[in-house]
Scaffold this motif. Structure first.
Motif, PDB file in Angstrom:
ATOM      1  N   SER A 132       0.832  -1.201   0.000  1.00 41.31           N
ATOM      2  CA  SER A 132       0.000   0.000   0.000  1.00 41.31           C
ATOM      3  C   SER A 132       0.869   1.254   0.000  1.00 41.31           C
ATOM      4  N   ASP A 133       1.937   1.248   0.794  1.00 42.26           N
ATOM      5  CA  ASP A 133       2.835   2.408   0.844  1.00 42.26           C
ATOM      6  C   ASP A 133       3.493   2.658  -0.514  1.00 42.26           C
ATOM      7  N   GLU A 134       3.898   1.591  -1.202  1.00 45.99           N
ATOM      8  CA  GLU A 134       4.508   1.757  -2.529  1.00 45.99           C
ATOM      9  C   GLU A 134       3.513   2.346  -3.511  1.00 45.99           C
ATOM     10  N   MET A 135       2.275   1.883  -3.462  1.00 39.55           N
ATOM     11  CA  MET A 135       1.254   2.424  -4.364  1.00 39.55           C
ATOM     12  C   MET A 135       0.961   3.889  -4.048  1.00 39.55           C
ATOM     13  N   LEU A 136       0.860   4.230  -2.774  1.00 40.50           N
ATOM     14  CA  LEU A 136       0.606   5.624  -2.397  1.00 40.50           C
ATOM     15  C   LEU A 136       1.751   6.527  -2.825  1.00 40.50           C
ATOM     16  N   ASN A 137       2.986   6.064  -2.646  1.00 43.92           N
ATOM     17  CA  ASN A 137       4.144   6.855  -3.076  1.00 43.92           C
ATOM     18  C   ASN A 137       4.123   7.074  -4.582  1.00 43.92           C
ATOM     19  N   GLU A 138       3.741   6.055  -5.350  1.00 42.00           N
ATOM     20  CA  GLU A 138       3.668   6.198  -6.799  1.00 42.00           C
ATOM     21  C   GLU A 138       2.578   7.205  -7.193  1.00 42.00           C
ATOM     22  N   ILE A 139       1.441   7.139  -6.529  1.00 40.54           N
ATOM     23  CA  ILE A 139       0.354   8.083  -6.810  1.00 40.54           C
ATOM     24  C   ILE A 139       0.788   9.503  -6.481  1.00 40.54           C
TER      25      ILE A 139
END
Length: 86
Positions: free
Chosen positions: A45-52
């Motif tokens: 989830s953290d990786e996806m949020l950082n990408e967004i």
């Protein structure tokens, strides 16, 4: 058939993994390896949020020229019918 025990896991978990590996026609090692590879390939989830957040921080290409085309000489926004007129 050699039965592999996964260290540190309760016997019930080992039994379940062994049964699932056998049902899949795989060794326990191959079954667990496949699941670990799949797990490692998933983003957190953290990786996806950082990408967004990174995508949102970048300017949209072509946005300013598109906005300029949609405004008149006074900066007023034109509607699509007016934009078609010279």
């Amino acid at each position: 058939m050699t039965i592999m025990r996964l260290l540190g896991l309760p016997p019930r978990v080992n039994d379940t993994i062994q049964a699932k590996a056998q049902a899949a026609g795989q060794s326990v090692e191959d079954y667990v390896r496949g699941h670990l590879i799949a797990l490692a390939s998933q983003r957190t989830s953290d990786e996806m949020l950082n990408e967004i957040e990174a995508r949102l921080a970048r300017p949209l290409s072509g946005l300013s020229s598109n906005l300029e085309e949609q405004t008149d000489e006074h900066g007023n926004q034109r509607n699509s019918a007016e934009s078609a007129l010279p």
